[in-house]
Design an enzyme around this catalytic site. Structure first.
Site, PDB file in Angstrom:
ATOM      1  N   TYR A  11      33.116  32.237  84.687  1.00 47.03           N
ATOM      2  CA  TYR A  11      33.579  31.886  84.015  1.00 47.03           C
ATOM      3  C   TYR A  11      34.414  32.861  83.138  1.00 47.03           C
ATOM      4  CZ  TYR A  11      35.595  28.174  81.296  1.00 47.03           C
ATOM      5  OH  TYR A  11      36.683  27.121  79.943  1.00 47.03           O
TER       6      TYR A  11
ATOM      7  N   ASP B  98      24.231  27.491  85.408  1.00 46.17           N
ATOM      8  CA  ASP B  98      25.102  26.816  85.159  1.00 46.17           C
ATOM      9  C   ASP B  98      25.267  25.926  86.663  1.00 46.17           C
ATOM     10  OD1 ASP B  98      27.636  25.795  85.075  1.00 46.17           O
ATOM     11  OD2 ASP B  98      28.767  27.478  84.108  1.00 46.17           O
TER      12      ASP B  98
END
Length: 383
Positions: free
Chosen positions: A106, A178
């Protein structure tokens, strides 16, 4: 609090940390909109609360629920996913340490590690996490954290959580997952060996695009104590209304994730048939390189889909501008469908780096609207 550990997921989502209020009988956790708490004499705290940066009953309910959903002993809520990311890394790393990250991480995570933590002398190596041998080769004596996303954002690559946990622990490193793209309903990394699970609760956990938040869940008592110290000391905590909104969203997480997944599968089928789409990224596809691993460690394949548009960047931008039901916006995981151009939007910070995303890439967060309407909208934009 009711012991909910033996109940199914949806029951835990609705009841964990959420007994009726003992004073009024309210079946919904109250919003404790207070900054401070009366003490029964100096140091005489009522139920442990003294100041709402340190602890708040609404936030405590959210934290207990998040821990229950991920099968962890401890949950910590934060004011954003990046606040949670920052706290986790500061708890586990010191100057001179090294981190392994995904080579398609990300953009916000990459920016924090590459632009902020690098100033502290913390090094990082981007690696294709689907290549376990490459991960092993990237481990250094000073590697303290292997940080993964699975599926990744935005290319939806899949990592073998159990196998990478072994790699991390054999190297004496912490292993962080994550889990934002999957949500606790679809995947539970702690059960597969992760030390810490991170969520941007802004996304699927909250689920309604009306609150920003983050979370860290662990069963490691020492790590949780460090998270709690930084949570209080640095103060990146959610307000009680944010915690309440997130709890409200959690109650429907199971049914939403089922619908997100159903719709994403139908959108994927339509994209595969469209002549202007050159490639579709979705772990539910049998030819996806991580499909077998995803099928092993995920309940469903989620609501995120990415695809490449023939004609390059300009054509991808045109598609993003033409949808009517898919709103052009960053973020993901809400009940409404969103579309974005990662290279110009969420992953602009990766430009010029090893993590730069394809210019012809489009990412969609498939909502829970009627699937036929979503397919028609995307098809019209591509046509």
């Amino acid at each position: 609090m009711t012991d909910t550990g033996h109940y199914g997921f949806a029951t835990r989502a609705i009841h964990a940390g959420q007994d009726p209020d003992p004073t009024t009988g309210s079946v919904i956790v109250p919003i404790h909109a207070t900054s401070t708490y009366a003490q029964d004499g100096v140091g005489g705290l009522r139920n442990g609360f003294e100041y709402s940066r340190t602890g708040n009953p609404t936030r405590a309910a959210l934290e207990e629920c998040l821990a229950a959903l991920e099968g962890g002993r401890h949950g910590r809520a934060f004011s954003s996913g990046m606040g949670a990311t920052d706290t986790a890394l500061r708890a586990m790393c010191r100057p001179g340490d090294h981190i392994i990250i995904p080579n398609d991480a990300y953009g916000g995570t990459f920016r924090l590690i590459d632009k902020v933590f690098s100033q502290w002398g913390i090094e990082h190596t981007p690696v294709a996490l689907s290549d376990v041998d490459a991960v092993r080769a990237a481990v250094r004596p000073n590697t303290k954290v292997i940080w993964i996303e699975t599926p990744t954002n935005p290319l939806l690559n899949v990592a073998d959580i159990a196998l990478l946990a072994q790699v991390a622990h054999s190297a004496g490193a912490r292993f962080v997952v994550d889990n934002t793209f999957a949500s606790p309903y679809i995947q539970n990394p702690l059960e597969l060996g992760a030390d810490v699970v991170l969520h941007s609760t802004t996304k699927y956990v909250g689920g309604h695009s009306d609150v920003v938040g983050g979370a860290l869940i662990t069963s490691d008592d020492e790590l949780d104590a460090q998270f709690g110290f930084l949570q209080n000391g640095a103060g990146a905590v959610p307000g009680p209304f944010d915690a309440w909104l997130t709890l409200r969203g959690i109650k429907t997480l199971e049914v939403r994730m089922e619908k997100h997944s159903d719709n994403a599968e139908k959108v994927t089928e339509a994209l595969l048939r469209h002549p202007k789409v050159s490639h579709v990224y979705y772990p539910g596809l049998p030819d996806h390189p991580g499909h077998e691993i995803a099928a092993k460690q995920m309940r469903r394949f989620g609501g995120m889909v990415s695809f490449l548009v023939k004609g390059g960047e300009e054509e991808a931008l045109r598609v993003c501008s033409r949808t009517k039901l898919f709103t052009l916006a960053e973020s993901l995981g809400g009940v409404e469908s969103l579309i974005e151009h990662p290279g110009r939007m969420t992953h602009a910070s990766t430009a010029g780096s090893l993590l730069q995303v394809p210019a012809d890439l489009v990412r969609v967060s498939v909502g829970i609207e009627s699937a036929d309407d979503l397919v028609a909208d995307l098809t019209a934009a591509l046509d």
